[in-house]
Scaffold this motif. Structure first.
Motif, PDB file in Angstrom:
ATOM      1  N   LYS A   1       0.793  -1.329   0.028  1.00  0.00           N
ATOM      2  CA  LYS A   1      -0.061   0.111  -0.073  1.00  0.00           C
ATOM      3  C   LYS A   1       0.890   1.226  -0.288  1.00  0.00           C
ATOM      4  O   LYS A   1       1.893   1.181   0.520  1.00  0.00           O
TER       5      LYS A   1
ATOM      6  N   PRO B   1      -6.743  -0.072  -0.573  1.00  0.00           N
ATOM      7  CA  PRO B   1      -6.057   1.276  -1.058  1.00  0.00           C
ATOM      8  C   PRO B   1      -7.176   1.605  -2.131  1.00  0.00           C
ATOM      9  O   PRO B   1      -7.808   0.983  -2.953  1.00  0.00           O
TER      10      PRO B   1
ATOM     11  N   MET C   1      -4.775   5.491  -4.947  1.00  0.00           N
ATOM     12  CA  MET C   1      -3.515   4.893  -4.699  1.00  0.00           C
ATOM     13  C   MET C   1      -2.881   3.721  -5.053  1.00  0.00           C
ATOM     14  O   MET C   1      -1.798   3.554  -5.243  1.00  0.00           O
TER      15      MET C   1
END
Length: 860
Positions: free
Chosen positions: A2, A476, A480
């Motif tokens: 992430k 996410p 992202m």
């Protein structure tokens, strides 16, 4: 992985780094501990003020925080509210646990430093009341960044005592806001400079002079310009053992400190190893001597340990690497070992940890600094530059080039080995971790396994632990995920089958607590599922560093000696993967030229049992170089389709509408290994910074300072030397084929019309035009990269905004930090400092033709 990252992870990460340093320092001569040789003496002027009282604000933010766009509410407040003032006891905010965050008075200790464990994760507010306008040098250490009267400047993260920032104090109260760095200590002073223009000995780069050579060398020294004028047509005259040389310098911006290369002349009749000096004199355009310094030089034999310097193609700076030469004086056609160092280790000490071998030469690059970039980004490029320079000098047997390294350098070995697998005959990671972000986040996960009683001792209450776990489990967003893709080339485990190219020797201490031994055992398990040529050894009772044999391990070098790189003709089966052709594109004679989905894993497998049979994944354009093969090739079978070959040259194969066809060589104005994005890729190729001067007073002042701030950062983090240029002084001819970072927009930077007139993205005051889309408002900031239309290789990186709010929100330069992820395009608004990644409006990649229409973008 992430994009989000726990801010508390930074504390745990730095705790791990501290353990790493302590472990390395126990024995051996490899370690150059940061802070060990901190500069305390002032030679550049008279001390006029020591900051002894200030205010501190501690913010323990346990929420996940992006490394690319970290939340920074304190700097947001000072940047967006220029009149913001504070005093002791003022409440800044209330944290999620309901605690008031207060500014508190702090005082220095007997060393004139603010030194308190409670300063971790803190900001320090300092003021100076000047009776008049005057120019001084702000000297501070122990901070990551400082705002001086609202303008950002680079800090001294590692507490070296290097930083000197020329500033013009205004009459009245001047405000300094510092962010505390790796240690809970900060020192800050003001210096009245001896002269406006001078040389400083803080951070000099010099070679060793070799007895057996009669040649000129490169060195670098920093020039302080505390005047408000550009230094133009200045030179450095160097005198060494009666010989002189003159080096013309690039123009030095006002109110800046710039590290400049200079030539050390060739000296005759060197007869003994000794310590000597080179005298350097700074001369103005009238050839008047402005300043001089004597710099120590060592004269050594090239057959003993020594260091070399070279000019980097990234930015024209002087870099060094260290050498442990072969005992065999006929240096050609032997082995070459590339050894990459750990965090805080100087390249000199890395090479000194190895005894000289009788069958090869070892070279140790710097990673651009002792901490540098974890061998990613510009650290990766430094390793490649050193390898190329060493190959040119030592002319090794190309079949006998090997890679090794320790700790962060063990990571560098895993990473560089996976990224450039056909460069090496074998690799040997020592005490290494394969993936940087997984390693960093591993500290958090391991910490969360501790009993709650222990966690509470670290300030991690049950509520904090619950918040961290919630954030860790968040999915996410599409934006992202898009941003994460820019980091794919660093996800080493995704490239793990590239290790099939060579033998692997894994060396790790049995009781390593810094890079836990479990990481090496995990890699042993992973390799065991597919690799048939690796050796794993745990040194009994070995911690992270257990002496020079932590790297100079005889069985490791015996493993190397038994392996050579196979000739291309003997390779019948081959696999290769890459995260980006701009980082790594080629294995042997096959190049992944373009991807279908940018910055996702692309791969090919090759079988040459009966002709050339290739299978690909996420490949849009493939190059097969038949000139490297001795066999005559009549056809290539690609993903099941047989394609006839007419000649034995380079063959380019492209998929169009699901069908593969042979095409002519693709135009260089398209994406390819030579120029592929994302945004970080603009900071290379002898890059030059071009800033706006045609806007308002505020815009002009801000963009000059932003360019200067980025140059300061690149100097500190990358031993850099980047040229700054006014937009009005820029020309295509003068700066041909060089990458450009443009600061400003179409309304205030006159170079925009020269460089970006045909760009699919246009930015001016109050508006972004993105293809056929328009974003109105003064709140937008943006980073993007496009090709220079007048060059086949150069790129333009753009740091831009539509107004003052967007301009200030774009102050940060985390694109110069390793581990951050920047695709081709980021658009964000003025809340980016207070809200982080949720303020990103757009992220993505242009198409292979650098168009928006064929690109891949996510919008919010």
């Amino acid at each position: 992985m992430k994009l989000l990252n726990c801010k508390n992870a930074l504390f745990l990460y730095f705790l791990g780094i501290s353990l790493l340093l302590n472990g390395q320092q126990k024995t051996g001569n490899i370690v150059e501990y940061f802070g060990k040789e901190k500069i305390n003496d002032i030679n550049e002027g008279n001390l006029v003020h020591v900051f002894k009282k200030g205010l501190a604000l501690k913010i323990e933010n346990y929420n996940f925080n992006s490394g690319t766009f970290p939340i920074d509410p304190v700097f947001d407040r000072f940047l967006m509210q220029p009149d913001y003032t504070i005093q002791n006891g003022d409440v800044f905010d209330i944290d999620f646990s309901g605690n008031e965050l207060k500014w508190k008075t702090i005082m220095t200790d007997s060393t004139n430093s603010f030194n308190d464990r409670d300063l971790r994760s803190s900001y320090v507010f300092l003021t100076y009341n000047s009776s008049t306008e005057k120019k001084v040098l702000f000297e501070a250490s122990g901070h990551t960044i400082v705002l001086i009267n609202g303008f950002p400047h680079e800090g001294d993260h590692y507490d070296y005592g290097w930083n000197l920032i020329p500033i013009k104090l205004k009459k009245g109260v001047n405000v300094f806001v510092l962010k505390v760095g790796r240690f809970p200590r900060i020192r800050a002073r003001l210096i009245d400079p001896h002269t406006e223009v001078q040389l400083t000995l803080r951070d000099v780069t010099l070679p060793d002079i070799l007895l057996e050579e009669n040649k000129a060398y490169s060195g670098a020294i920093r020039i302080i310009n505390s005047s408000e004028q550009w230094l133009t047509n200045y030179t450095i005259e160097a005198e060494f053992l009666g010989e002189k040389s003159t080096t013309k310098l690039q123009d030095i911006p006002p109110m800046s400190v710039h590290k400049v290369p200079f030539i050390i002349p060739a000296a005759k009749n060197l007869s003994e190893e000794k310590e000597t000096v080179v005298q350097v004199q700074l001369q103005n355009k009238s050839a008047k001597n402005i300043a001089k310094q004597n710099l120590p030089l060592a004269i050594k034999s090239k057959f003993k340990h020594h260091k070399k310097t070279f000019i980097s193609s990234i930015d024209g700076s002087v870099q060094y690497y260290s050498v442990a030469p072969s005992l065999e004086k006929d240096l050609e056609n032997q082995a070459l070992f590339l050894s990459v160092h750990g965090a805080s280790v100087e390249a000199v000490n890395q090479a000194n940890a190895y005894k000289q071998k009788d069958w090869g030469t070892l070279v140790a690059p710097t990673n651009r600094r002792a901490f540098g970039f974890a061998w990613e980004d510009w650290g990766r490029l430094d390793a490649l530059e050193v390898l190329a320079d060493a190959k040119k000098i030592y002319r090794p047997d190309e079949r006998k080039i090997y890679l090794t390294g320790h700790s962060m350098g063990g990571h560098g070995t895993w990473y560089l080995g996976a990224t450039y697998p056909d460069y090496f005959a074998a690799i040997a990671p020592c005490a290494g971790y394969p993936d940087l972000l997984l390693y960093r986040n591993g500290f958090i996960k391991n910490r969360l396994q501790m009993p709650q009683e222990q966690l509470t001792q670290f300030g991690m209450t049950p509520k904090v632990v619950e918040r961290i776990k919630q954030q860790m489990n968040l999915d996410p967003t599409p934006i992202m995920k898009m941003a994460d893709r820019a980091g794919t080339p660093s996800r080493t485990l995704g490239l793990i089958r590239n290790y099939l190219h060579y033998g692997v020797y894994v060396l790790h201490g049995e009781k390593d607590q810094v890079v836990p031994t479990e990481i090496a055992r995990d890699m042993r398990t992973r390799l065991g599922t597919f690799h048939n040529d690796f050796t794993y050894y745990e040194y009994p009772n070995g911690e992270h560093w257990y002496g020079d044999h932590s790297v100079d391990w005889l069985p490791l070098f015996d493993f190397f000696k038994q392996r050579t790189k196979k000739p291309m003709e003997e390779i019948k089966n081959l696999e290769f993967s890459t995260g980006s052709p701009g980082v790594s594109a080629t294995s042997n004679h096959i190049t992944i030229y373009q991807q279908k989905n940018a910055f996702e894993i692309s791969s090919f497998t090759l079988n040459k049992e009966n002709g050339i049979n290739i299978e690909t994944n996420n490949v849009a354009l493939l190059e097969v170089d038949l000139t490297k093969l001795s066999d005559t090739i009549n056809s290539i079978i690609l993903n099941g389709k047989e394609l006839p070959v007419k000649n034995q040259n380079k063959v380019f194969l492209k998929e169009v509408n699901g069908e593969w066809n042979i095409i002519s060589q693709p135009a260089l104005h398209e994406k390819g290994p030579h120029r592929n994005g994302g945004f970080k890729d603009a900071f290379r190729n002898n890059v030059v910074f071009v800033y706006a001067t045609h806007g308002s007073v505020q815009e002009n002042e801000w963009y000059l300072n932003k360019a200067r701030f980025d140059a300061e950062t690149f100097w500190y983090r990358a031993n850099g030397s980047i040229e700054l240029v006014k937009d009005s002084n820029f020309s295509l001819k003068k700066y041909a084929d060089r990458n450009v970072i443009l600061y400003g927009n179409k309304d205030n930077n006159s170079a925009w019309k020269i460089l970006l007139n045909g760009s699919p993205v246009q930015v001016r005051n109050n508006e972004i035009t993105f293809g056929n889309k328009k974003l109105p408002g003064a709140q937008w900031g943006m980073y993007f990269i496009v090709p220079r239309s007048d060059s086949k290789t150069a790129s333009i990186g753009v740091v831009t905004a539509t107004g003052a709010a967007g301009m200030k929100s774009a102050y940060a330069n985390h694109y110069l930090v390793n581990g951050t992820t920047f695709p081709d395009v980021f658009i964000f608004d003025e809340t980016i400092l207070s809200k982080g990644v949720s303020s990103i409006k757009c992220a993505g990649f242009f198409g292979n033709d650098w168009s928006i229409e064929n690109g891949d973008f996510e919008w919010q």
